[in-house]
Design an enzyme around this catalytic site. Structure first.
Site, mmCIF file in Angstrom:
data_model
loop_
_atom_site.group_PDB
_atom_site.id
_atom_site.type_symbol
_atom_site.label_atom_id
_atom_site.label_comp_id
_atom_site.label_asym_id
_atom_site.label_seq_id
_atom_site.Cartn_x
_atom_site.Cartn_y
_atom_site.Cartn_z
ATOM 1 N N TYR A 184 -1.898 -1.393 10.465
ATOM 2 C CA TYR A 184 -1.887 -1.429 8.944
ATOM 3 C C TYR A 184 -0.548 -0.993 8.283
ATOM 4 O O TYR A 184 0.107 -1.570 7.650
ATOM 5 C CB TYR A 184 -3.009 -0.660 8.172
ATOM 6 C CG TYR A 184 -3.332 -0.956 7.038
ATOM 7 C CD1 TYR A 184 -3.907 -2.083 6.273
ATOM 8 C CD2 TYR A 184 -2.940 0.046 5.783
ATOM 9 C CE1 TYR A 184 -4.162 -2.140 5.050
ATOM 10 C CE2 TYR A 184 -3.341 -0.058 4.656
ATOM 11 C CZ TYR A 184 -3.785 -1.233 3.950
ATOM 12 O OH TYR A 184 -3.966 -1.388 2.906
ATOM 13 N N SER A 213 1.066 -0.985 0.004
ATOM 14 C CA SER A 213 0.049 0.017 0.118
ATOM 15 C C SER A 213 0.866 1.173 0.047
ATOM 16 O O SER A 213 2.042 1.216 0.400
ATOM 17 C CB SER A 213 -0.802 0.208 1.412
ATOM 18 O OG SER A 213 -1.657 1.151 1.723
HETATM 19 P P1 NAD Z 1 -11.155 -6.581 -0.200
HETATM 20 O O1 NAD Z 1 -11.794 -6.475 1.152
HETATM 21 O O2 NAD Z 1 -12.174 -6.181 -1.389
HETATM 22 O O3 NAD Z 1 -10.746 -8.029 -0.455
HETATM 23 C C1 NAD Z 1 -9.911 -8.705 0.411
HETATM 24 C C2 NAD Z 1 -10.228 -10.324 0.234
HETATM 25 O O4 NAD Z 1 -9.288 -10.840 1.130
HETATM 26 C C3 NAD Z 1 -11.270 -10.799 -0.132
HETATM 27 O O5 NAD Z 1 -11.481 -11.825 -0.872
HETATM 28 C C4 NAD Z 1 -11.504 -11.392 1.573
HETATM 29 O O6 NAD Z 1 -12.319 -12.669 1.419
HETATM 30 C C5 NAD Z 1 -10.061 -11.906 1.473
HETATM 31 N N1 NAD Z 1 -9.959 -12.126 3.097
HETATM 32 C C6 NAD Z 1 -10.052 -11.361 4.083
HETATM 33 N N2 NAD Z 1 -9.636 -11.751 5.158
HETATM 34 C C7 NAD Z 1 -9.154 -13.205 4.937
HETATM 35 C C8 NAD Z 1 -8.678 -14.172 5.696
HETATM 36 N N3 NAD Z 1 -8.571 -14.213 6.947
HETATM 37 N N4 NAD Z 1 -8.586 -15.339 5.006
HETATM 38 C C9 NAD Z 1 -8.450 -15.558 3.522
HETATM 39 N N5 NAD Z 1 -8.824 -14.364 2.916
HETATM 40 C C10 NAD Z 1 -9.477 -13.365 3.338
HETATM 41 O O7 NAD Z 1 -9.846 -5.623 -0.320
HETATM 42 P P2 NAD Z 1 -9.094 -5.101 -1.446
HETATM 43 O O8 NAD Z 1 -9.656 -3.441 -1.255
HETATM 44 O O9 NAD Z 1 -9.299 -5.413 -2.710
HETATM 45 O O10 NAD Z 1 -7.738 -5.019 -0.831
HETATM 46 C C11 NAD Z 1 -6.778 -6.106 -1.549
HETATM 47 C C12 NAD Z 1 -5.298 -5.558 -1.086
HETATM 48 O O11 NAD Z 1 -4.925 -4.244 -1.250
HETATM 49 C C13 NAD Z 1 -5.293 -5.502 0.791
HETATM 50 O O12 NAD Z 1 -3.977 -6.132 0.916
HETATM 51 C C14 NAD Z 1 -5.300 -4.212 0.909
HETATM 52 O O13 NAD Z 1 -4.506 -3.682 1.929
HETATM 53 C C15 NAD Z 1 -4.358 -3.564 -0.372
HETATM 54 N N6 NAD Z 1 -4.745 -2.234 -0.763
HETATM 55 C C16 NAD Z 1 -6.287 -1.748 -0.936
HETATM 56 C C17 NAD Z 1 -6.463 -0.511 -1.191
HETATM 57 C C18 NAD Z 1 -7.584 -0.006 -1.704
HETATM 58 O O14 NAD Z 1 -7.942 1.165 -1.958
HETATM 59 N N7 NAD Z 1 -8.713 -0.717 -1.752
HETATM 60 C C19 NAD Z 1 -5.143 0.477 -1.438
HETATM 61 C C20 NAD Z 1 -4.006 0.029 -0.824
HETATM 62 C C21 NAD Z 1 -3.726 -1.262 -0.573
#
Ligand code: NAD
Length: 256
Positions: free
Chosen positions: A151, A138
């Site tokens: 985080y 991130s």
């Molecule tokens: P999201 O919540 O849409 O998806 C997360 C996924 O992880 C889901 O499929 C969920 O079921 C799975 N998950 C959660 N807990 C779990 C567990 N204990 N075991 C197995 N699977 C599990 O999230 P996202 O926004 O797509 O984020 C994905 C990655 O990108 C993360 O690491 C997040 O920190 C990073 N990120 C997101 C953003 C953003 O703006 N959305 C920005 C920077 C980084």
């Protein structure tokens, strides 16, 4: 030879976007997530792009479940060529009130789970003299924001872990990189925009520019497609020398 990619947290948001780009490029997919319709999502992606898929609802907070997930994925699809550690979660609180169970879960999912998946695939990658580890960190792997202690600690840790993997993999054709997105256009973020617009009596456009993207110099979200395309590029021959990096896709946030 068809390559296989294992992507954690890939039945939603960014992980699903990454999975779709790899499928488009002809990779076999090992998908994972806690969505109750995860198996259907995996099947649909496989059918759309004509690639073989495997799905596991392994809870990545459990090291034994991770071991089983990787073993079953290898049995179903063959050795893992590319590992994308994407699953992550967030919780916001002043540090003095931060619930310790939330701290443990955030470090467990965003950092420790990546250690466990990696240790199960790294030996094979080294032995085959080719492999790619991509960690979805991130902008918070590079800079901090208040109230996000767990985080920010986990994502900075993931960037450090990536650098070590790059050094250990270098003699064996294995690269490791972290991708550091700013805000990404996912259904979750879209819902947050709608909620904030209601709460603050603002237009959705104003919420995006003045609240959500206040730290982006470019007032746009990253797309899941562009993150997926970057992952696929990191697996191309042109990316052989790109290793140990933390690549911001954050509209200039971390440049400030
Ligand atoms: P999201 O919540 O849409 O998806 C997360 C996924 O992880 C889901 O499929 C969920 O079921 C799975 N998950 C959660 N807990 C779990 C567990 N204990 N075991 C197995 N699977 C599990 O999230 P996202 O926004 O797509 O984020 C994905 C990655 O990108 C993360 O690491 C997040 O920190 C990073 N990120 C997101 C953003 C953003 O703006 N959305 C920005 C920077 C980084």
């Amino acid at each position: 030879m068809t390559k296989t990619v294992l992507i954690t947290g890939s039945t939603s948001g960014i992980g699903l976007g990454i999975a779709r780009e790899f499928a488009k490029a002809g990779y076999q997919l090992a998908l994972n997530g806690l969505e109750t319709n995860g198996a259907e999502i995996a099947n649909a992606v496989g059918a759309e792009f004509g690639v073989k898929t495997f799905f596991s609802n392994a809870n990545l907070l459990q090291p034994d479940a991770i071991e089983t997930f990787v073993r079953e994925a290898v049995n179903a699809l063959g050795p893992i060529d590319v590992l994308v550690n994407n699953a992550g979660m967030q919780f916001v609180s002043p540090v003095e009130d931060f619930p310790t169970a939330k701290w443990d879960a955030i470090i467990g999912l965003n950092l420790t789970a990546a250690f466990h998946t990696t240790r199960h695939v790294f030996k094979g990658m080294k032995a085959r003299n080719w492999g790619r580890v991509i960690n979805i960190a991130s902008a918070h792997g590079l800079v901090a924001s208040e109230f996000k202690s767990a985080y920010v600690a986990a994502k900075h840790g993931l960037v450090g872990f990536t650098k070590v993997l790059a050094l250990e993999g270098a003699p064996h054709g294995v690269t490791a990189n972290a991708i550091c997105p700013g805000y990404v256009d996912t259904p979750l973020v879209r819902n947050q925009i709608a909620d904030q617009a209601k709460t603050h009596q603002m237009s959705e456009e104003d919420v995006i520019a003045k609240v959500m993207l206040v730290k982006h110099a470019v007032k746009k979200f990253a797309s899941v497609e562009s993150l997926g395309a970057l992952c696929v590029f990191l697996c191309s021959e042109h990316a052989d020398l790109i290793t140990g990096t933390a690549l911001p896709v954050d509209g200039g946030w971390s440049a400030q």
